[in-house]
Design an enzyme around this catalytic site. Structure first.
Site, PDB file in Angstrom:
ATOM      1  N   ALA A 175      -6.746   8.877 -10.881  1.00  0.00           N
ATOM      2  CA  ALA A 175      -5.292   9.008 -10.782  1.00  0.00           C
ATOM      3  C   ALA A 175      -4.737  10.307 -11.388  1.00  0.00           C
ATOM      4  O   ALA A 175      -4.001  11.034 -10.704  1.00  0.00           O
ATOM      5  CB  ALA A 175      -4.631   7.773 -11.399  1.00  0.00           C
ATOM      6  N   ARG A 205      -3.023   8.120  -0.885  1.00  0.00           N
ATOM      7  CA  ARG A 205      -3.530   7.135  -1.844  1.00  0.00           C
ATOM      8  C   ARG A 205      -2.323   6.393  -2.417  1.00  0.00           C
ATOM      9  O   ARG A 205      -1.718   6.842  -3.388  1.00  0.00           O
ATOM     10  CB  ARG A 205      -4.320   7.834  -2.961  1.00  0.00           C
ATOM     11  CG  ARG A 205      -5.354   8.808  -2.477  1.00  0.00           C
ATOM     12  CD  ARG A 205      -6.817   8.429  -2.539  1.00  0.00           C
ATOM     13  NE  ARG A 205      -7.278   7.183  -2.958  1.00  0.00           N
ATOM     14  CZ  ARG A 205      -8.194   6.994  -3.925  1.00  0.00           C
ATOM     15  NH1 ARG A 205      -8.664   8.011  -4.584  1.00  0.00           N
ATOM     16  NH2 ARG A 205      -8.642   5.783  -4.210  1.00  0.00           N
ATOM     17  N   ASP A 227      -4.554   2.979 -12.529  1.00  0.00           N
ATOM     18  CA  ASP A 227      -3.879   3.733 -11.465  1.00  0.00           C
ATOM     19  C   ASP A 227      -2.379   3.498 -11.459  1.00  0.00           C
ATOM     20  O   ASP A 227      -1.605   4.341 -11.010  1.00  0.00           O
ATOM     21  CB  ASP A 227      -4.463   3.379 -10.105  1.00  0.00           C
ATOM     22  CG  ASP A 227      -5.827   4.023  -9.951  1.00  0.00           C
ATOM     23  OD1 ASP A 227      -6.809   3.461 -10.477  1.00  0.00           O
ATOM     24  OD2 ASP A 227      -5.897   5.124  -9.373  1.00  0.00           O
ATOM     25  N   ARG A 284     -10.556  12.749  -7.073  1.00  0.00           N
ATOM     26  CA  ARG A 284     -10.167  11.352  -7.239  1.00  0.00           C
ATOM     27  C   ARG A 284      -9.905  11.089  -8.719  1.00  0.00           C
ATOM     28  O   ARG A 284     -10.144  11.938  -9.556  1.00  0.00           O
ATOM     29  CB  ARG A 284     -11.249  10.419  -6.663  1.00  0.00           C
ATOM     30  CG  ARG A 284     -12.631  10.915  -6.960  1.00  0.00           C
ATOM     31  CD  ARG A 284     -13.592   9.944  -7.473  1.00  0.00           C
ATOM     32  NE  ARG A 284     -13.103   9.025  -8.417  1.00  0.00           N
ATOM     33  CZ  ARG A 284     -13.121   9.208  -9.737  1.00  0.00           C
ATOM     34  NH1 ARG A 284     -13.574  10.325 -10.270  1.00  0.00           N
ATOM     35  NH2 ARG A 284     -12.665   8.281 -10.544  1.00  0.00           N
TER      36      ARG A 284
HETATM   37  O1  MRU Z   1     -10.636   5.502  -6.037  1.00  0.00           O
HETATM   38  P1  MRU Z   1     -10.726   6.324  -7.281  1.00  0.00           P
HETATM   39  O2  MRU Z   1     -12.097   6.820  -7.562  1.00  0.00           O
HETATM   40  O3  MRU Z   1      -9.683   7.411  -7.328  1.00  0.00           O
HETATM   41  O4  MRU Z   1     -10.347   5.274  -8.435  1.00  0.00           O
HETATM   42  C1  MRU Z   1     -10.283   5.737  -9.755  1.00  0.00           C
HETATM   43  C2  MRU Z   1      -9.949   4.678 -10.731  1.00  0.00           C
HETATM   44  O5  MRU Z   1      -9.758   3.536 -10.410  1.00  0.00           O
HETATM   45  C3  MRU Z   1      -9.775   5.148 -12.140  1.00  0.00           C
HETATM   46  O6  MRU Z   1     -10.167   4.162 -13.045  1.00  0.00           O
HETATM   47  C4  MRU Z   1      -8.282   5.472 -12.380  1.00  0.00           C
HETATM   48  O7  MRU Z   1      -7.799   6.289 -11.387  1.00  0.00           O
HETATM   49  C5  MRU Z   1      -8.076   6.099 -13.698  1.00  0.00           C
HETATM   50  S1  MRU Z   1      -8.793   7.707 -13.816  1.00  0.00           S
HETATM   51  C6  MRU Z   1      -8.442   8.305 -15.361  1.00  0.00           C
END
Ligand code: MRU
Length: 343
Positions: free
Chosen positions: A52, A93, A238, A50
């Site tokens: 982004a 996603r 994201d 997980r």
């Molecule tokens: O649902 P997730 O855990 O993938 O969400 C992650 C986030 O919201 C992070 O802040 C974002 O992806 C940036 S990661 C460098």
């Protein structure tokens, strides 16, 4: 163990995509090596991989692995197979632009390839994306560490650390680079309901790196800001729209509103691969809705919610650009008004 301080990797000798199963943290560290499409799909869908940037790079690695093992003989069948994987994975996603970006890059490379070099070109592109991600996150860390040179403590939400990228992270990279420079910044980590990325993942990686870490419940952010315990907020993203509106983990916009109220600078750490120049504002960002079981059942032996109660589980929200002090990027630090000039 194959991964050395990285969240995802490419074992080119055995043609396997490698990831840390983040759903098991902090209690178990498990590296998974796979070339199985269903396992790859589930890893992204179930948030084993997980964050982004990590999702983007892992997708590229996985596509290369799948095509290396493909039995297709002609260019047309290779391309068709690749396209099918891309179309399916992109649905896992929908909010993070990086998934769309990574599949787009792999399709672009495939279009420029022949039957003979199709697999090798995809492999090389995935390896390049790994190296690029490390370099970009390091740069974000360097600019961020400079910006935070008088800062004692930050608050962060979710996990935008090294486990959300290949290495260093985005929002936590400035903390790591500052530490390399002898400057110790304390971190308040929001637990980040419902999947607890802050409590489980951010706290794990920070503690492992010897960083002073305090986990707070999401509803304590106002308390720490009001009492002057944090000098800045740093979060990841994201997807960022042309006007600077930013999608990030659910709860981020509330923290930005609090930060504005208490006069705490609010920084979004953004690799330009998260910038979506095809959308004007955050209203155009699709928000991933997840299963309500994650709220009442996932972490508890018995459900914490009565059976008749409904749940609503948006995984992300959009922070209005007016609440963002600046974006810390690999190209420098920019206000929301400036970023579109640096694409
Ligand atoms: O649902 P997730 O855990 O993938 O969400 C992650 C986030 O919201 C992070 O802040 C974002 O992806 C940036 S990661 C460098």
């Amino acid at each position: 163990m194959f991964l050395n301080d990285a969240a995802v990797g490419f074992d080119t000798v055995n043609n396997k995509a490698v990831f840390i199963d983040q759903t098991l943290l902090p209690n178990e560290y498990k590296e998974v090596c796979t070339d199985d499409y269903n396992e790859i799909f589930d890893a992204i869908k179930l948030l084993k991989v997980r964050g982004a940037p990590a999702i983007g790079v892992f997708t590229a690695i996985s596509l290369a692995v799948l095509m290396n093992k493909s039995k297709a003989l002609t260019y047309e069948t290779l391309f068709k197979e690749l396209k099918k994987y891309c179309d399916d994975l992109i649905l896992c996603r929908p909010t993070a632009i990086n998934l769309k970006w990574a599949t787009g890059e792999m399709l672009r490379i495939a279009e420029e390839s022949t039957t003979e070099n199709f697999r090798l070109n995809l492999t090389n592109q995935a390896l390049k994306m790994i190296d690029d991600d490390i370099a970009i996150c390091r740069k974000i860390g360097e600019y961020g560490a400079q910006l935070l040179k008088n800062c004692n403590s930050i608050l962060t939400h979710c996990n935008a650390g090294r486990l959300a990228t290949v290495k260093y992270g985005t929002a936590l990279s400035p903390v790591y680079i500052a530490k390399e420079n002898g400057h110790n910044i304390k971190v308040f980590a929001d637990e980040t309901r419902p999947l607890l990325q802050g409590a489980r993942i951010t706290a794990s990686e920070l503690c492992e790196s010897g960083i002073d870490t305090t986990v707070i419940c999401d509803n304590m952010a106002s308390y720490v800001m009001k009492n002057g315990l944090v000098d800045a907020v740093l979060v990841g993203c994201d997807r960022v729209a042309l006007n600077g509106d930013t999608a990030n983990k659910i709860g981020t916009s509330g923290i930005a509103i609090l930060a504005k109220y208490y006069n705490v600078p609010f920084y979004v750490c953004m690799p330009f691969s998260s910038f979506d120049k095809s959308i004007k504002t955050g209203d155009d960002i699709v928000i991933e809705m997840r299963n309500g079981d994650e709220i009442g059942d996932m972490w508890y032996e018995n459900s914490m919610i009565p059976q008749n109660a409904k749940t609503l589980n948006p995984a992300f929200d959009v922070t209005d650009h007016s609440l963002i002090t600046a974006f810390i990027t690999e190209k420098g630090v920019f206000t929301p008004n400036q970023i579109k000039n640096y694409i």
